[in-house]
Design an enzyme around this catalytic site. Structure first.
Site, mmCIF file in Angstrom:
data_model
loop_
_atom_site.group_PDB
_atom_site.id
_atom_site.type_symbol
_atom_site.label_atom_id
_atom_site.label_comp_id
_atom_site.label_asym_id
_atom_site.label_seq_id
_atom_site.Cartn_x
_atom_site.Cartn_y
_atom_site.Cartn_z
ATOM 1 N N ARG A 79 5.605 -12.933 9.430
ATOM 2 C CA ARG A 79 6.361 -11.745 9.060
ATOM 3 C C ARG A 79 7.671 -11.693 9.837
ATOM 4 O O ARG A 79 7.841 -12.385 10.837
ATOM 5 C CB ARG A 79 5.526 -10.504 9.308
ATOM 6 C CG ARG A 79 5.158 -10.306 10.772
ATOM 7 C CD ARG A 79 4.046 -9.291 10.933
ATOM 8 N NE ARG A 79 4.390 -8.056 10.253
ATOM 9 C CZ ARG A 79 3.508 -7.109 9.980
ATOM 10 N NH1 ARG A 79 2.240 -7.271 10.307
ATOM 11 N NH2 ARG A 79 3.883 -6.005 9.378
ATOM 12 N N GLU B 29 0.875 -1.164 0.000
ATOM 13 C CA GLU B 29 0.000 0.000 0.000
ATOM 14 C C GLU B 29 0.920 1.224 0.000
ATOM 15 O O GLU B 29 1.838 1.301 0.821
ATOM 16 C CB GLU B 29 -0.870 0.035 1.267
ATOM 17 C CG GLU B 29 -1.817 1.222 1.236
ATOM 18 C CD GLU B 29 -2.554 1.461 2.548
ATOM 19 O OE1 GLU B 29 -2.214 0.834 3.562
ATOM 20 O OE2 GLU B 29 -3.483 2.294 2.540
ATOM 21 N N LYS C 148 4.559 0.552 10.138
ATOM 22 C CA LYS C 148 4.641 1.787 9.355
ATOM 23 C C LYS C 148 4.107 2.975 10.134
ATOM 24 O O LYS C 148 4.645 4.069 10.067
ATOM 25 C CB LYS C 148 3.817 1.641 8.058
ATOM 26 C CG LYS C 148 4.577 1.007 6.920
ATOM 27 C CD LYS C 148 3.885 1.299 5.607
ATOM 28 C CE LYS C 148 3.341 0.048 4.985
ATOM 29 N NZ LYS C 148 2.657 0.276 3.710
#
Length: 669
Positions: free
Chosen positions: A262, A35, A272
């Site tokens: 992850r 994104e 983020k």
RNA sequence: UGGCCCAUGGUGUAACUGGCAACACGUCUGUUUUUGGUGCAGAAGAGUCUAGGUUCGAGCCCUAGUGGGCCAACCA
């Protein structure tokens, strides 16, 4: 030829299986779907490495698809940064795509859903809907608009698109099941009204599709075969499949979502949102601050794509939560730079050395090897003169033999130059050493214990060196429920140093990487200019001296060593026996007999109290029980009485199915 | 009062059911060296979360338990 069998990770196994089940290899296609709402970080590198790595391995295309369905957060700046980072890492995408490319198709499908009675317009407040949705442990209930007519839904949806309503007034929901155990299946939202400018579609749309509705369909449109994402999307898979079920046709490939764990790195954060906060609060100087775990930060810090790719490869792919030690990342960058970085001399914390028997006006230019790990690296010249700088830490008036650097009366080699001997020191009023006076002698062939780096004062070039420490003091700053990650910020993560470097560095260009000998790897920062050189410390060299030397104060943070104390040189007999016993029953007979005598021998050093707890060993662990029987035999021979506990252990052993155990037990009678 | 996922040395990842559970990082020895780096040689460290079960044989299969993670954004 024995073929080296490289073990496949679970994703590769899935692919191999699909291939084995008849999927044509040409159908393989992957995608990396960031994104564009922030910069990529080292965690993303894993996702990139997985999908692009698979693409390379199977020679399959990989799309770079920007998941841009939320105009409120997304910006072109991020798109550009992401593209730069992915290509810097050395990956080539097949097509550059955007979810927004599919807005029309998605809209058409949504209309189809409505007509099929698979979607409806809900017009409640988000609070009301949240309440009806239930909780993970409680089912939801149907809302009042769930059974609107197709006509009304169509009309409302069209007017949503036309901009007749305000944000929040209506949404489009899939009609699935409000009682579903998976909350994502309780009539998830497909479209919301957002009157925002979109970085690509501008003001064409005022309704935007949600992630779940968009992602799988985008994969389908692109004919992505394996859609790989991180673990938290596992519950979404059911929805992903449901949405696909509604539109998939026989003749086309149906994408498959699979999830992996992850990457987490110790002493850093990977969110983020939180990284953005560091930027906004000015804790760091932007997304590419060399302390940031962003790809752009690592790049600026001096990391190489090779090192990062190696790191991601080494870390592996699996499904369990993990925290990788930063030392692995550091190992990867050192490994690469050791082979490629030219060696050079720089003094970060100088002390003046005067070579008293060297003529005042003389200077010599010595030949210096650029990189002994690389034959092609060649040589350069470094100037020598009467006055030089060495590292303050490399001189002591007095020191033990373990300190093999310069001390009064001691000799040391100057790298690429002479051997010098410290004769005396000059001190200021406070007793601080200001100069070290040495003499040199010409022969360089002798063996001397220590070698120091140095820079000729007259020829030295001033440079700013930026030394970095970890940004956080806690090993996992973002996993404390009671404390905010900001509390763990390391106040000393940046240290500015006025350094002196050898003149060959005068023309070093931005991005160039060097090893400052005996110190570490450094690169030329973006801020550097011919007037003012600026270096970043990428990573220090391994320093085994740092572990030995008496620690001055704190700052031992490089090694918060939590290792268990090393085991005693002599292991207890009982422990050795237990270990031997474990595999006893699996050994070939010859070996087993050998082990048996070994156990009998060791048993002489075992006390009754030590074996007693083992009487309750699980039935399954036959080997251990045999070992216990053997120990008991020795103990009894040496006078131990057969008490009730012993007897019941033997009785139980006699009834066992394992012959070896029964045999040993029989010898007690 | 739920569902799903996960559990192997300090960390990460392996292990085709069958030699003593391997590899990498880290740690520790020794050695080479004009970098206390690199290289080379070696060591310590794991009863594979627990308890049952299946099997001649289980880290791998089954059941239960325990522990951890995820799931209630008009985020992705």
């Amino acid at each position: 030829m024995s073929e080296e069998r490289k073990s496949l990770n679970f994703l590769e196994q899935i692919i191999e299986e699909d291939l084995a089940n008849g999927m044509p290899k040409e159908n393989l296609r992957f995608r990396f779907p960031p994104e564009p709402n922030g910069y990529l970080h080292i965690g993303h590198t894993k996702a990139i490495g997985i999908s692009f790595g698979l693409g390379e391995k199977y020679n399959a295309p990989v799309n770079l698809r920007f998941d841009d369905t939320n105009p409120a957060k997304e910006e072109q700046e991020y798109v550009d940064a992401i593209k730069e980072d992915v290509s810097w890492l050395g990956y080539k995408w097949d097509k550059e795509l955007f979810s927004s490319d599919y807005f029309q198709q998605l809209y058409d499908w949504a209309v189809y859903f409505i007509k099929e009675g698979k979607a409806y317009i809900d017009s409640q407040s988000s609070e009301a809907m949240a309440e009806q949705k239930g909780t993970p442990t409680q089912p939801g209930v149907d809302g009042p608009f769930r059974n609107r007519s197709v006509e009304e839904n169509l009309d409302l949806f069209e007017r949503m698109k036309a901009g007749e309503f305000n944000e929040g007034e209506h949404i489009l929901r899939a009609k699935i099941d409000m009682q579903h155990v998976n909350m994502l299946m309780r009539d998830p939202i497909m479209y919301r009204i957002l009157k925002k400018h979109h970085h690509r579609t501008a003001n064409d749309w005022c309704i935007y599709p949600m992630y779940d509705w968009t992602h799988g369909e985008s994969d389908y449109l692109e004919q992505v075969s394996h859609s790989l994402c991180s673990l938290e999307f596992k519950p979404h898979r059911e929805l992903y499949d449901w949405f696909l079920d509604q539109v998939v046709t026989e003749d086309k490939l149906r994408p498959k979502q699979r999830e992996f764990a992850r990457l987490n790195l110790s002493y850093t954060i990977m969110s983020k949102r939180k990284l953005l906060k560091l930027v906004e609060d000015g804790v760091v100087n932007g997304w590419d601050d060399p302390r940031m775990p962003t790809i752009s930060g690592l790049r600026r810090r001096g990391y190489t794509p090779t090192a990062i790719r190696k790191f991601v490869e080494t870390v592996g792919v699996a499904k369990r939560e993990n925290v990788i030690d930063v030392s692995l990342l550091e190992f990867c960058i050192r490994e690469d730079l050791n082979k490629t970085a030219p060696r050079v001399m720089a003094v970060l914390d100088p002390i003046k050395v005067v070579i008293t028997n060297y003529p005042e006006d003389k200077e010599e230019w010595f030949e210096a090897e650029n990189n002994q790990e690389d034959d092609a690296a060649g040589f350069r010249k470094v100037p020598f003169s009467r006055e030089i700088y060495i590292e303050k830490e490399d001189f002591k008036e007095e020191a033990s033999n373990k300190f093999f650097r310069l001390k009064l009366g001691g000799e040391v080699r100057l790298k690429n130059a002479y051997i010098i001997k410290a004769e005396s020191v000059l001190k200021d009023a406070n007793g601080n050493i200001t100069e070290v006076h040495c003499t040199y002698c010409d022969g360089t062939e002798r063996r001397v214990k220590g070698t120091l780096h140095w820079v000729s004062m007259k020829h030295a070039v001033k440079a700013e060196v930026r030394e970095y420490d970890r940004l956080f003091l806690d090993e996992s700053p973002d996993s404390h429920q009671d404390k905010d990650f900001m509390e763990f910020i390391n106040p000393d993560s940046l240290k500015l140093v006025e350094a002196f470097v050898e003149p060959s560095l005068q023309d070093a260009e931005v991005g160039q990487r060097f090893q400052f000998q005996r110190l570490g790897y450094f690169n030329v920062d973006n801020d550097s200019s011919s007037d003012k050189l600026v270096f970043n410390k990428t990573v220090g060299l391994r320093d085994s001296w740092a572990k030995v030397k008496p620690q001055p104060a704190a700052n031992t943070n490089a090694n918060t060593n939590k290792q268990k104390p090393q085991q005693q040189s002599q292991r207890k007999a009982i422990d050795v026996i237990q270990k031997l016993g474990k595999k006893y029953t699996n050994l070939p007979e010859e070996k087993r007999l050998k082990v048996r005598t070994e156990i009998l021998e060791l048993a002489k050093d075992v006390t009754y109290d030590e074996v007693e707890p083992l009487f309750n060993t699980a039935v399954k662990k036959v080997g251990t029980r045999i070992a216990v029987a053997l120990i008991l035999k020795v103990l009894v021979e040496n006078g131990q009485t057969k008490n009730d506990d012993v007897n019941s252990f033997i009785e139980k052993a006699l009834e066992d199915k394992n012959e070896l155990l029964v045999e040993e037990a029989k010898t007690f009678n």
